[in-house]
Design a protein around this motif. Structure first.
Motif, PDB file in Angstrom:
ATOM      1  N   LEU A  18       0.627  -1.162   0.271  1.00  0.00           N
ATOM      2  CA  LEU A  18      -0.076   0.348   0.185  1.00  0.00           C
ATOM      3  C   LEU A  18       0.924   1.118   0.155  1.00  0.00           C
ATOM      4  CD1 LEU A  18      -2.492  -1.167   2.723  1.00  0.00           C
ATOM      5  CD2 LEU A  18      -2.856  -1.290   0.249  1.00  0.00           C
ATOM      6  N   ALA A  19       2.378   1.558   0.619  1.00  0.00           N
ATOM      7  CA  ALA A  19       2.884   2.145   1.042  1.00  0.00           C
ATOM      8  C   ALA A  19       3.717   2.755  -0.788  1.00  0.00           C
ATOM      9  CB  ALA A  19       3.609   1.932   1.629  1.00  0.00           C
ATOM     10  N   LEU A  20       3.602   1.456  -0.979  1.00  0.00           N
ATOM     11  CA  LEU A  20       4.038   1.543  -2.516  1.00  0.00           C
ATOM     12  C   LEU A  20       3.238   2.568  -3.624  1.00  0.00           C
ATOM     13  CD1 LEU A  20       6.576  -1.699  -3.166  1.00  0.00           C
ATOM     14  CD2 LEU A  20       7.155   0.856  -2.298  1.00  0.00           C
ATOM     15  N   GLY A  21       1.478   2.455  -3.027  1.00  0.00           N
ATOM     16  CA  GLY A  21       1.072   3.035  -4.106  1.00  0.00           C
ATOM     17  C   GLY A  21      -0.160   1.342  -4.946  1.00  0.00           C
ATOM     18  N   ALA A  22       0.216   0.391  -4.522  1.00  0.00           N
ATOM     19  CA  ALA A  22      -1.078  -0.377  -4.742  1.00  0.00           C
ATOM     20  C   ALA A  22      -2.191  -0.303  -4.071  1.00  0.00           C
ATOM     21  CB  ALA A  22      -0.011  -2.039  -4.226  1.00  0.00           C
ATOM     22  N   SER A  23      -3.550  -1.078  -4.515  1.00  0.00           N
ATOM     23  CA  SER A  23      -4.174  -1.183  -4.466  1.00  0.00           C
ATOM     24  C   SER A  23      -5.255  -2.435  -4.604  1.00  0.00           C
ATOM     25  CB  SER A  23      -5.062   0.208  -4.807  1.00  0.00           C
ATOM     26  OG  SER A  23      -6.849  -0.136  -4.645  1.00  0.00           O
ATOM     27  N   LYS A  24      -5.581  -2.947  -3.073  1.00  0.00           N
ATOM     28  CA  LYS A  24      -6.641  -3.280  -3.092  1.00  0.00           C
ATOM     29  C   LYS A  24      -7.605  -4.079  -4.179  1.00  0.00           C
ATOM     30  CE  LYS A  24      -5.988  -4.609   2.105  1.00  0.00           C
ATOM     31  NZ  LYS A  24      -6.977  -4.691   2.892  1.00  0.00           N
ATOM     32  N   THR A  25      -8.203  -3.184  -4.584  1.00  0.00           N
ATOM     33  CA  THR A  25      -8.859  -2.904  -5.599  1.00  0.00           C
ATOM     34  C   THR A  25      -8.950  -2.728  -7.313  1.00  0.00           C
ATOM     35  OG1 THR A  25      -9.663  -0.607  -5.807  1.00  0.00           O
ATOM     36  CG2 THR A  25     -10.470  -2.690  -3.870  1.00  0.00           C
ATOM     37  N   ALA A  34       0.896   1.990 -11.155  1.00  0.00           N
ATOM     38  CA  ALA A  34       1.266   2.919 -10.170  1.00  0.00           C
ATOM     39  C   ALA A  34       1.539   1.766  -9.190  1.00  0.00           C
ATOM     40  CB  ALA A  34      -0.059   2.594  -9.579  1.00  0.00           C
ATOM     41  N   CYS A  35       2.940   1.100  -9.002  1.00  0.00           N
ATOM     42  CA  CYS A  35       3.496   1.157  -8.189  1.00  0.00           C
ATOM     43  C   CYS A  35       4.851   0.724  -8.886  1.00  0.00           C
ATOM     44  CB  CYS A  35       3.263   0.891  -7.093  1.00  0.00           C
ATOM     45  SG  CYS A  35       2.796  -1.065  -7.058  1.00  0.00           S
ATOM     46  N   GLY A  36       5.145   0.271  -9.885  1.00  0.00           N
ATOM     47  CA  GLY A  36       6.409  -0.478 -11.127  1.00  0.00           C
ATOM     48  C   GLY A  36       5.853  -1.763 -10.232  1.00  0.00           C
ATOM     49  N   VAL A  37       4.730  -2.755  -9.914  1.00  0.00           N
ATOM     50  CA  VAL A  37       5.313  -3.670  -9.162  1.00  0.00           C
ATOM     51  C   VAL A  37       3.699  -4.780  -9.772  1.00  0.00           C
ATOM     52  CG1 VAL A  37       5.125  -5.714  -6.991  1.00  0.00           C
ATOM     53  CG2 VAL A  37       7.098  -3.490  -6.954  1.00  0.00           C
ATOM     54  N   PRO A  38       3.423  -5.138 -10.048  1.00  0.00           N
ATOM     55  CA  PRO A  38       2.554  -6.132 -10.099  1.00  0.00           C
ATOM     56  C   PRO A  38       1.347  -7.053  -9.098  1.00  0.00           C
ATOM     57  CG  PRO A  38       4.122  -7.465 -11.243  1.00  0.00           C
ATOM     58  CD  PRO A  38       4.499  -6.321 -11.107  1.00  0.00           C
ATOM     59  N   LEU A  39       1.028  -6.046  -8.724  1.00  0.00           N
ATOM     60  CA  LEU A  39       0.377  -7.115  -7.368  1.00  0.00           C
ATOM     61  C   LEU A  39      -0.866  -7.147  -7.186  1.00  0.00           C
ATOM     62  CD1 LEU A  39       2.167  -5.166  -4.026  1.00  0.00           C
ATOM     63  CD2 LEU A  39       3.152  -7.127  -5.421  1.00  0.00           C
ATOM     64  N   ARG A  40      -1.490  -8.529  -7.154  1.00  0.00           N
ATOM     65  CA  ARG A  40      -2.757  -8.897  -7.071  1.00  0.00           C
ATOM     66  C   ARG A  40      -3.552  -8.811  -5.599  1.00  0.00           C
ATOM     67  NH1 ARG A  40      -4.407 -12.963 -11.021  1.00  0.00           N
ATOM     68  NH2 ARG A  40      -3.565 -14.088  -8.212  1.00  0.00           N
ATOM     69  N   TYR A  41      -4.754  -8.454  -5.121  1.00  0.00           N
ATOM     70  CA  TYR A  41      -4.610  -9.100  -3.720  1.00  0.00           C
ATOM     71  C   TYR A  41      -5.942  -9.797  -4.060  1.00  0.00           C
ATOM     72  CZ  TYR A  41      -5.689  -8.083   1.296  1.00  0.00           C
ATOM     73  OH  TYR A  41      -6.338  -8.323   2.324  1.00  0.00           O
ATOM     74  N   ARG A  42      -5.191 -10.944  -2.770  1.00  0.00           N
ATOM     75  CA  ARG A  42      -6.511 -11.988  -3.116  1.00  0.00           C
ATOM     76  C   ARG A  42      -6.576 -12.273  -1.263  1.00  0.00           C
ATOM     77  NH1 ARG A  42      -7.872 -10.902  -7.028  1.00  0.00           N
ATOM     78  NH2 ARG A  42      -8.045 -12.524  -8.907  1.00  0.00           N
ATOM     79  N   GLU A  43      -7.387 -11.982  -0.891  1.00  0.00           N
ATOM     80  CA  GLU A  43      -7.470 -12.601   0.700  1.00  0.00           C
ATOM     81  C   GLU A  43      -6.379 -13.701   1.432  1.00  0.00           C
ATOM     82  OE1 GLU A  43      -8.352 -10.689   4.597  1.00  0.00           O
ATOM     83  OE2 GLU A  43      -8.842 -10.083   2.368  1.00  0.00           O
TER      84      GLU A  43
END
Length: 121
Positions: A18-25, A34-43
């Motif tokens: 979240l600090a890097l700019g990722a979003s859970k949605t 947004a943040c340079g890392v391809p992050l996906r949120y899965r509970e």
């Protein structure tokens, strides 16, 4: 919300994303923009998604492949790493001194602290 100094493990991993700019949605592609890392949120946590769509848990607090670039960025910003005998690891720059049980935890807490400082400014 916990203070960055209290965060450890999975909570700290999420806080770093979240600090890097990722979003859970957002999708992994949107987070990559947004943040340079391809992050996906899965509970209950984020995962890094590669080009083939394979997801690996986002664990910068324990994975040097993920946390190492965060350290590199801090060093480029002029931060130093110190670990005096019998003391926790500390990331230091001027008035900043962020501690952790190990280098990656201290680095991750610093990333979160920097984001919190920007938000409050």
């Amino acid at each position: 919300m916990k203070q960055f100094t209290e965060l450890t493990g999975a909570e700290l991993d999420i806080a770093v994303a979240l600090a890097l700019g990722a979003s859970k949605t957002k999708t992994a592609m949107d987070n990559a923009i947004a943040c340079g890392v391809p992050l996906r949120y899965r509970e209950p946590m984020f995962a890094v998604v590669n080009a083939a769509g394979i997801a690996v848990m986002w664990r910068p607090t324990v994975d040097w492949y993920q946390g190492g670039p965060l350290l590199t960025n801090l060093l480029e910003l002029g931060f130093m790493i110190m670990q005096p005998p019998e003391m926790p690891v500390a990331v230091i720059k001027e008035a900043w001194r962020i501690e952790g049980a190990d280098v990656l935890e201290a680095v991750c807490r610093t990333v979160v602290a920097m984001a919190q400082t920007k938000e409050s400014a």
